[in-house]
Design a protein around this motif. Structure first.
Motif, PDB file in Angstrom:
ATOM      1  N   VAL A 231       7.277   4.585  -4.174  1.00  0.00           N
ATOM      2  CA  VAL A 231       6.103   3.890  -3.650  1.00  0.00           C
ATOM      3  C   VAL A 231       4.832   4.374  -4.328  1.00  0.00           C
ATOM      4  CG1 VAL A 231       4.691   3.476  -1.608  1.00  0.00           C
ATOM      5  CG2 VAL A 231       7.186   3.355  -1.435  1.00  0.00           C
ATOM      6  N   ASP A 232       4.629   5.685  -4.383  1.00  0.00           N
ATOM      7  CA  ASP A 232       3.425   6.228  -5.028  1.00  0.00           C
ATOM      8  C   ASP A 232       3.386   5.853  -6.504  1.00  0.00           C
ATOM      9  OD1 ASP A 232       2.562   7.361  -2.672  1.00  0.00           O
ATOM     10  OD2 ASP A 232       3.446   9.317  -3.097  1.00  0.00           O
ATOM     11  N   TRP A 233       4.540   5.886  -7.157  1.00  0.00           N
ATOM     12  CA  TRP A 233       4.620   5.524  -8.578  1.00  0.00           C
ATOM     13  C   TRP A 233       4.187   4.090  -8.800  1.00  0.00           C
ATOM     14  CZ3 TRP A 233       8.261   1.923 -10.626  1.00  0.00           C
ATOM     15  CH2 TRP A 233       8.264   1.819 -12.026  1.00  0.00           C
ATOM     16  N   PHE A 234       4.686   3.165  -7.975  1.00  0.00           N
ATOM     17  CA  PHE A 234       4.399   1.756  -8.222  1.00  0.00           C
ATOM     18  C   PHE A 234       2.984   1.362  -7.808  1.00  0.00           C
ATOM     19  CE2 PHE A 234       4.470  -2.796  -7.731  1.00  0.00           C
ATOM     20  CZ  PHE A 234       5.152  -3.195  -8.880  1.00  0.00           C
ATOM     21  N   LEU A 235       2.411   2.032  -6.839  1.00  0.00           N
ATOM     22  CA  LEU A 235       1.078   1.650  -6.373  1.00  0.00           C
ATOM     23  C   LEU A 235       0.031   1.763  -7.470  1.00  0.00           C
ATOM     24  CD1 LEU A 235       0.834   2.997  -2.717  1.00  0.00           C
ATOM     25  CD2 LEU A 235       1.355   0.688  -3.520  1.00  0.00           C
ATOM     26  N   GLU A 236       0.234   2.666  -8.425  1.00  0.00           N
ATOM     27  CA  GLU A 236      -0.720   2.769  -9.543  1.00  0.00           C
ATOM     28  C   GLU A 236      -0.700   1.490 -10.386  1.00  0.00           C
ATOM     29  OE1 GLU A 236      -2.964   5.263  -9.926  1.00  0.00           O
ATOM     30  OE2 GLU A 236      -2.136   5.734  -7.930  1.00  0.00           O
ATOM     31  N   PHE A 237       0.455   0.901 -10.550  1.00  0.00           N
ATOM     32  CA  PHE A 237       0.546  -0.394 -11.238  1.00  0.00           C
ATOM     33  C   PHE A 237      -0.071  -1.497 -10.375  1.00  0.00           C
ATOM     34  CE2 PHE A 237       3.993   2.110 -13.060  1.00  0.00           C
ATOM     35  CZ  PHE A 237       3.873   1.851 -14.415  1.00  0.00           C
ATOM     36  N   ALA A 238       0.191  -1.426  -9.078  1.00  0.00           N
ATOM     37  CA  ALA A 238      -0.282  -2.468  -8.172  1.00  0.00           C
ATOM     38  C   ALA A 238      -1.805  -2.573  -8.150  1.00  0.00           C
ATOM     39  CB  ALA A 238       0.251  -2.207  -6.763  1.00  0.00           C
ATOM     40  N   LYS A 239      -2.482  -1.438  -8.242  1.00  0.00           N
ATOM     41  CA  LYS A 239      -3.948  -1.445  -8.265  1.00  0.00           C
ATOM     42  C   LYS A 239      -4.465  -2.259  -9.447  1.00  0.00           C
ATOM     43  CE  LYS A 239      -4.253   3.135  -6.115  1.00  0.00           C
ATOM     44  NZ  LYS A 239      -4.567   4.569  -6.344  1.00  0.00           N
TER      45      LYS A 239
ATOM     46  N   LEU B 120      15.046   1.907   3.094  1.00  0.00           N
ATOM     47  CA  LEU B 120      13.902   1.050   3.418  1.00  0.00           C
ATOM     48  C   LEU B 120      12.801   1.146   2.372  1.00  0.00           C
ATOM     49  CD1 LEU B 120      13.586   1.775   7.259  1.00  0.00           C
ATOM     50  CD2 LEU B 120      14.768  -0.124   6.150  1.00  0.00           C
ATOM     51  N   TYR B 121      13.113   1.724   1.189  1.00  0.00           N
ATOM     52  CA  TYR B 121      12.046   2.012   0.223  1.00  0.00           C
ATOM     53  C   TYR B 121      11.286   0.764  -0.196  1.00  0.00           C
ATOM     54  CZ  TYR B 121      14.018   0.135  -4.131  1.00  0.00           C
ATOM     55  OH  TYR B 121      14.457  -0.703  -5.129  1.00  0.00           O
ATOM     56  N   HIS B 122      11.989  -0.371  -0.389  1.00  0.00           N
ATOM     57  CA  HIS B 122      11.310  -1.583  -0.854  1.00  0.00           C
ATOM     58  C   HIS B 122      10.447  -2.200   0.245  1.00  0.00           C
ATOM     59  CE1 HIS B 122      15.129  -2.592   0.807  1.00  0.00           C
ATOM     60  NE2 HIS B 122      15.062  -3.887   0.585  1.00  0.00           N
ATOM     61  N   TYR B 123      10.834  -2.020   1.496  1.00  0.00           N
ATOM     62  CA  TYR B 123       9.994  -2.499   2.601  1.00  0.00           C
ATOM     63  C   TYR B 123       8.773  -1.596   2.782  1.00  0.00           C
ATOM     64  CZ  TYR B 123      14.087  -5.333   3.666  1.00  0.00           C
ATOM     65  OH  TYR B 123      15.136  -6.207   3.593  1.00  0.00           O
ATOM     66  N   LYS B 124       8.966  -0.291   2.569  1.00  0.00           N
ATOM     67  CA  LYS B 124       7.823   0.618   2.605  1.00  0.00           C
ATOM     68  C   LYS B 124       6.820   0.257   1.514  1.00  0.00           C
ATOM     69  CE  LYS B 124      10.343   4.592   4.524  1.00  0.00           C
ATOM     70  NZ  LYS B 124      10.844   5.972   4.256  1.00  0.00           N
TER      71      LYS B 124
ATOM     72  N   GLU C   8      -1.086  -3.229   3.162  1.00  0.00           N
ATOM     73  CA  GLU C   8      -2.028  -2.468   3.976  1.00  0.00           C
ATOM     74  C   GLU C   8      -2.919  -1.531   3.170  1.00  0.00           C
ATOM     75  OE1 GLU C   8       0.087  -0.536   7.137  1.00  0.00           O
ATOM     76  OE2 GLU C   8       0.498  -2.432   8.176  1.00  0.00           O
ATOM     77  N   THR C   9      -2.429  -1.025   2.035  1.00  0.00           N
ATOM     78  CA  THR C   9      -3.223  -0.090   1.233  1.00  0.00           C
ATOM     79  C   THR C   9      -3.912  -0.781   0.065  1.00  0.00           C
ATOM     80  OG1 THR C   9      -1.782   1.764   1.816  1.00  0.00           O
ATOM     81  CG2 THR C   9      -3.141   2.026  -0.150  1.00  0.00           C
ATOM     82  N   ILE C  10      -3.172  -1.578  -0.690  1.00  0.00           N
ATOM     83  CA  ILE C  10      -3.745  -2.242  -1.875  1.00  0.00           C
ATOM     84  C   ILE C  10      -4.540  -3.476  -1.490  1.00  0.00           C
ATOM     85  CG2 ILE C  10      -3.241  -3.240  -4.141  1.00  0.00           C
ATOM     86  CD1 ILE C  10      -2.691  -0.248  -3.892  1.00  0.00           C
ATOM     87  N   GLY C  11      -4.136  -4.161  -0.431  1.00  0.00           N
ATOM     88  CA  GLY C  11      -4.902  -5.311   0.033  1.00  0.00           C
ATOM     89  C   GLY C  11      -4.323  -6.664  -0.335  1.00  0.00           C
ATOM     90  N   PHE C  12      -3.081  -6.700  -0.805  1.00  0.00           N
ATOM     91  CA  PHE C  12      -2.448  -7.985  -1.081  1.00  0.00           C
ATOM     92  C   PHE C  12      -2.139  -8.723   0.220  1.00  0.00           C
ATOM     93  CE2 PHE C  12      -1.240  -6.076  -5.234  1.00  0.00           C
ATOM     94  CZ  PHE C  12      -1.659  -7.108  -6.064  1.00  0.00           C
ATOM     95  N   LYS C  13      -2.029 -10.039   0.128  1.00  0.00           N
ATOM     96  CA  LYS C  13      -1.533 -10.870   1.211  1.00  0.00           C
ATOM     97  C   LYS C  13      -0.069 -11.209   0.907  1.00  0.00           C
ATOM     98  CE  LYS C  13      -5.866 -11.194   2.558  1.00  0.00           C
ATOM     99  NZ  LYS C  13      -6.383 -10.430   3.724  1.00  0.00           N
ATOM    100  N   LEU C  14       0.785 -11.200   1.912  1.00  0.00           N
ATOM    101  CA  LEU C  14       2.177 -11.612   1.725  1.00  0.00           C
ATOM    102  C   LEU C  14       2.240 -13.118   1.940  1.00  0.00           C
ATOM    103  CD1 LEU C  14       5.153 -11.044   1.220  1.00  0.00           C
ATOM    104  CD2 LEU C  14       5.407 -10.549   3.666  1.00  0.00           C
ATOM    105  N   ALA C  15       2.301 -13.860   0.841  1.00  0.00           N
ATOM    106  CA  ALA C  15       2.347 -15.314   0.939  1.00  0.00           C
ATOM    107  C   ALA C  15       3.691 -15.784   1.466  1.00  0.00           C
ATOM    108  CB  ALA C  15       2.063 -15.945  -0.425  1.00  0.00           C
ATOM    109  N   GLN C  16       4.773 -15.208   0.947  1.00  0.00           N
ATOM    110  CA  GLN C  16       6.104 -15.608   1.399  1.00  0.00           C
ATOM    111  C   GLN C  16       7.146 -14.638   0.865  1.00  0.00           C
ATOM    112  OE1 GLN C  16       7.015 -19.752   0.642  1.00  0.00           O
ATOM    113  NE2 GLN C  16       8.468 -19.824   2.328  1.00  0.00           N
TER     114      GLN C  16
END
Length: 287
Positions: free
Chosen positions: A35-43, A72-76, A83-91
């Protein structure tokens, strides 16, 4: 991605390395770090997306090490993306792949206490509540039953659920039926290029054959063409720009090229990028 201007990409679609127990040659991090690894890309993905842009993430689940329970890693990750990056879950969508191996073997084929996984999560995220999208671009052929009902007609009725069915149910002038949120191999029946009609395990497609002929390493986890094709058609228009930051064998770029989109594909392994050129050889694919 840090070199790209803000709000310059219409669609990011990618399938990053999953958090698996065993290490893949293309690199993957553990579930504890994922999760921490991918969030840097997500930003960066959020920064470079246009306000009406979308981020489509294909990510597979896995079992917890040493026990027949699911991680549950992918759901986390999904929760953090919202909740942290600010994306909306469209679907939420699902890629159905019946060719997946029956693993973990210990639980599925040895002890026989679990069944085989055949779907992977595909999360469609956006910067705002109104991303660009048009499901008319991904309509499916009407079923034989729908065509029969249209010809025969259907009396006005009400289902036990309370859903009212009227004459409009039999209209077939929309051009096709609206697809479900399960993407499977049948979508590839109408794919734009017959050379791309293969899943990620094919041994007979042009890319695989040319890699073998030239002694070039084949990417072990290739994207099926149906996934990027579906989302590129659904979420972009011609001349829009598509980015895949974990491109691998670059199926995304090849599909985007054939759909007249601008595209950017990135991968750390130059061997995979070199092999991806076969997807664009006009002497091979005749386009």
């Amino acid at each position: 991605m840090k070199a790209l201007p803000s709000e310059s990409i219409n669609l990011v679609i990618t399938s990053p390395p999953y958090a698996l127990h065993f290490k893949k040659e293309y690199g993957n991090v553990s579930k504890a770090e994922y999760v921490d690894w991918f969030l840097e890309f997500a930003k960066e993905i959020k920064r470079i997306l246009t306000n009406d842009g979308s981020f489509v993430l294909n990510i597979g689940g896995s079992f917890n090490k040493g026990e027949p329970t699911r991680s549950l890693y992918h759901y986390k990750l999904l929760i953090e993306l919202v909740e942290t990056i600010g994306f909306k879950l469209a679907q939420e969508l699902f890629w159905y792949n019946p060719a997946k191996m029956p693993v973990p073997a210990e639980w599925v084929t040895v002890r026989r206490i679990r069944v085989k996984d055949s779907v992977e999560n595909v999360f469609w995220l956006s910067k705002t509540t109104s991303p660009k999208a048009n499901n008319r671009n991904v309509l499916r052929p009407y079923s034989a039953d729908m065509l029969r009902l249209n010809k025969k007609g259907l009396n006005k009725t009400s289902r036990p659920s309370g859903h009212n069915i009227n004459e409009s149910f039999t209209k077939v002038d929309a051009g096709g039926s609206i697809p479900s949120n399960v993407i499977d191999e049948t979508f590839e029946e109408n794919t734009i290029d017959s050379m791309m009609r293969f899943g990620n395990n094919s041994a007979n497609d042009i890319y695989t054959k040319k890699c073998k002929e030239n002694g070039i390493k084949i990417h072990p986890a290739r994207f099926p063409a149906a996934l990027p094709e579906f989302f590129i058609k659904l979420l972009t228009e011609e001349s829009d720009t598509v980015l895949d930051p974990f491109a691998g064998s670059n199926t995304t770029g090849a599909v985007a090229e054939r759909l007249n989109r601008q595209w950017i594909s990135v991968d750390l392994d130059s061997n995979y990028l070199e092999a991806s050129k076969f997807r664009f050889d006009k002497t091979i694919i005749g386009t």
